[in-house]
Design a protein around this motif. Structure first.
Motif, short mmCIF file in Angstrom:
data_model
loop_
_atom_site.label_atom_id
_atom_site.label_comp_id
_atom_site.label_asym_id
_atom_site.label_seq_id
_atom_site.Cartn_x
_atom_site.Cartn_y
_atom_site.Cartn_z
N ASP A 133 44.24 32.64 30.33
CA ASP A 133 42.87 32.31 29.91
C ASP A 133 41.92 33.27 30.61
N GLY A 134 40.54 32.93 30.47
CA GLY A 134 39.56 33.90 31.13
C GLY A 134 39.36 33.72 32.75
N PRO A 135 38.66 34.36 33.28
CA PRO A 135 38.34 34.23 34.72
C PRO A 135 37.88 32.87 35.10
N SER A 136 36.99 32.24 34.44
CA SER A 136 36.67 30.81 35.01
C SER A 136 37.71 29.94 35.26
N VAL A 137 38.94 30.04 34.68
CA VAL A 137 39.83 28.94 35.07
C VAL A 137 40.60 29.31 36.41
N ARG A 138 40.59 30.92 36.67
CA ARG A 138 41.26 31.09 37.91
C ARG A 138 39.92 30.75 39.04
N ARG A 139 38.76 30.87 38.73
CA ARG A 139 37.72 30.67 39.68
C ARG A 139 37.76 29.06 39.99
N ASP A 282 36.78 37.40 39.80
CA ASP A 282 37.97 37.14 39.12
C ASP A 282 39.21 37.42 39.99
N LEU A 283 40.41 36.92 39.58
CA LEU A 283 41.44 36.97 40.22
C LEU A 283 42.72 37.69 39.53
N LEU A 284 42.85 39.04 39.62
CA LEU A 284 43.74 39.95 38.78
C LEU A 284 45.18 39.28 39.29
N ASP A 291 50.13 43.98 34.88
CA ASP A 291 48.96 42.92 34.56
C ASP A 291 49.85 41.88 33.82
N LEU A 292 50.01 40.66 34.57
CA LEU A 292 50.83 39.56 33.94
C LEU A 292 50.16 38.95 32.76
N ARG A 293 48.99 38.96 32.53
CA ARG A 293 48.57 38.55 31.40
C ARG A 293 48.71 39.30 30.12
#
Ligand SMILES: Nc1ncnc2c1ncn2[C@@H]1O[C@H](COP(=O)(O)OP(=O)(O)OP(=O)(O)O)[C@@H](O)[C@H]1O
Ligand SMILES: [Mg+2]
Length: 383
Positions: A133-139, A282-284, A291-293
């Motif tokens: 999913d998007g960056p907010s999940v990782r934050r 974000d955390l890449l 890129d794992l995603r």
């Protein structure tokens, strides 16, 4: 630390519940929709003050009732008991309802003071969202674990989010004709830069430790594949400082943040929206440089996510000296044998509450040493 007793009232499908847990593995098993995950949710609620499903408090109240209460007894040097009570919004009460928390019998003036009293990590099949999913999940992932270690992070986030909404309202209605607005924007920016640089500094430093621990776990079961993280931000470029000192990092980040906020002030006014800050961080996540995603297989993603969760667990322990309570929601159905033994090998000695619809899918080693509860329509039976 371990939860020795859970008491619920009007929480989800539990009218009343009082259950004594073991300090090792506790299994909640039963058919779908009986209340297994609700138990884990009640424990997590006491750790961070809200549901991991991000449900509203009103949804946690049993249908037809107007309040819930959750109380935990905790075996730990610092925390003995935690309770949370909530009453829905009704006449004479605030619209969002009223929520209060107590730790060791003492009323907390702010709910944020719950942070750090009960340490907990949740593992669930939805963890794949961390990669997909998007960056907010990782934050969110970073913020939840950091707030448990450094409760001040939680208050920085609260403060930052409050001001960023005020700034966005101001930018939306900005007019050069009205006096004082430009100065007010400067005041907001000053406050954002102070709290925002602390937020990003914590996340950046923590993401480095997480990378170290997660890549070790990942390589335990996928020899040769290197899991790595890169912290991304649109308002600073601090790559590496001599030290790992939090104050040094936040100062450095703050000077870059100040510079961007003032040089791009006109641009933000034109766009009528705040463009820079930790709300975009974000955390890449990469595996062997890719890129794992975008390029990772399902299995590689699952291994990475499990490694990240285990790293989170170990770092909570490392930083606080207290073992977090692990909540494993339906994870064994998703794990193959290798990942299963990684999980079991890394979490021995931690109190674990796990749910399953099928006892036979649990590894023998887990079943044999567990306290097992059968869950049916909001009741528990020890078997
Ligand atoms: N506010 C509420 N009031 C009453 N019942 C509720 C409330 N919220 C959820 N439920 C009930 O709780 C049950 C779901 O609980 P839970 O998510 O713990 O199930 P589960 O046992 O984990 O199931 P699964 O195996 O499908 O994950 C459902 O029957 C749902 O109707
Ligand atoms: Mg469930």
């Amino acid at each position: 630390m371990f939860v020795s007793k859970i008491e619920l009232q009007n929480f989800r499908n539990y009218e009343t519940l009082s259950a004594e847990l073991g300090s090792g593995v506790n299994v909640f098993y039963g058919n779908n929709g009986q209340g297994k995950t609700n138990i884990l949710e009640s424990v997590f609620l006491c750790a961070i003050g809200r549901s991991f499903r991000f449900s509203k408090d009103a949804d946690l109240v049993m249908n037809g009732r107007d309040n819930y209460s959750v109380s935990l007894s905790v075996g730990d040097d610092i925390t003995n008991d935690i309770s949370i009570k909530y009453r829905t919004g009704q006449q004479g009460l605030p619209a969002g309802g009223e929520k209060s928390a107590r730790v060791n019998g003492l009323y907390l003036r702010r709910l944020g003071h719950l942070m750090g009293n009960l340490l907990s990590v949740i593992f669930s099949p939805e963890d794949l969202e961390i990669v997909n999913d998007g960056p907010s999940v990782r934050r969110k992932l970073l913020d939840i674990v950091i707030s448990q270690i450094y409760p001040s992070h939680y208050f920085d986030l609260q403060q930052y989010n409050k001001i960023i909404s005020q700034k966005n309202v101001l930018l939306r209605d900005f007019s050069t004709e009205k006096s004082g607005l430009s100065e007010l924007l400067d005041v907001y920016n000053e406050q954002l830069s102070a709290a925002g640089s602390r937020i990003s500094a914590r996340r950046l430093l923590f993401s480095r430790e997480l990378e170290e621990y997660a890549s070790l776990k990942n390589s335990e079961i996928s020899a040769g594949e290197q899991l790595s993280f890169q912290y991304y931000s649109n308002f600073f470029t601090v790559s590496a400082l001599e030290t790992d000192n939090f104050e040094d990092y936040s100062k450095k980040i703050q000077s870059e943040f100040d510079e961007i906020l003032s040089s791009r002030k006109t641009r933000e006014i034109e766009r009528a929206h705040a463009l820079y800050g930790p709300q975009n961080d974000d955390l890449l996540i990469s595996l062997s440089g890719m890129d794992l995603r975008r390029f990772g297989s399902q299995g590689q993603k699952r291994t990475a996510v499990l490694s990240i969760k285990l790293a989170e667990t170990l770092l909570l322990y490392k930083h606080t000296g207290r073992k977090p309570v692990l909540l494993l929601d339906d994870v064994f159905s998703e794990l193959d044998e290798t990942r299963c033994s990684l999980l079991l090998g890394s979490t021995e000695g931690f109190q674990t509450l796990l749910t399953t619809a099928n006892l036979s899918e649990l590894p023998r080693k887990v079943r044999d040493n567990a306290k097992i509860f059968f869950v049916k329509s909001g009741t528990l039976k020890l078997i």
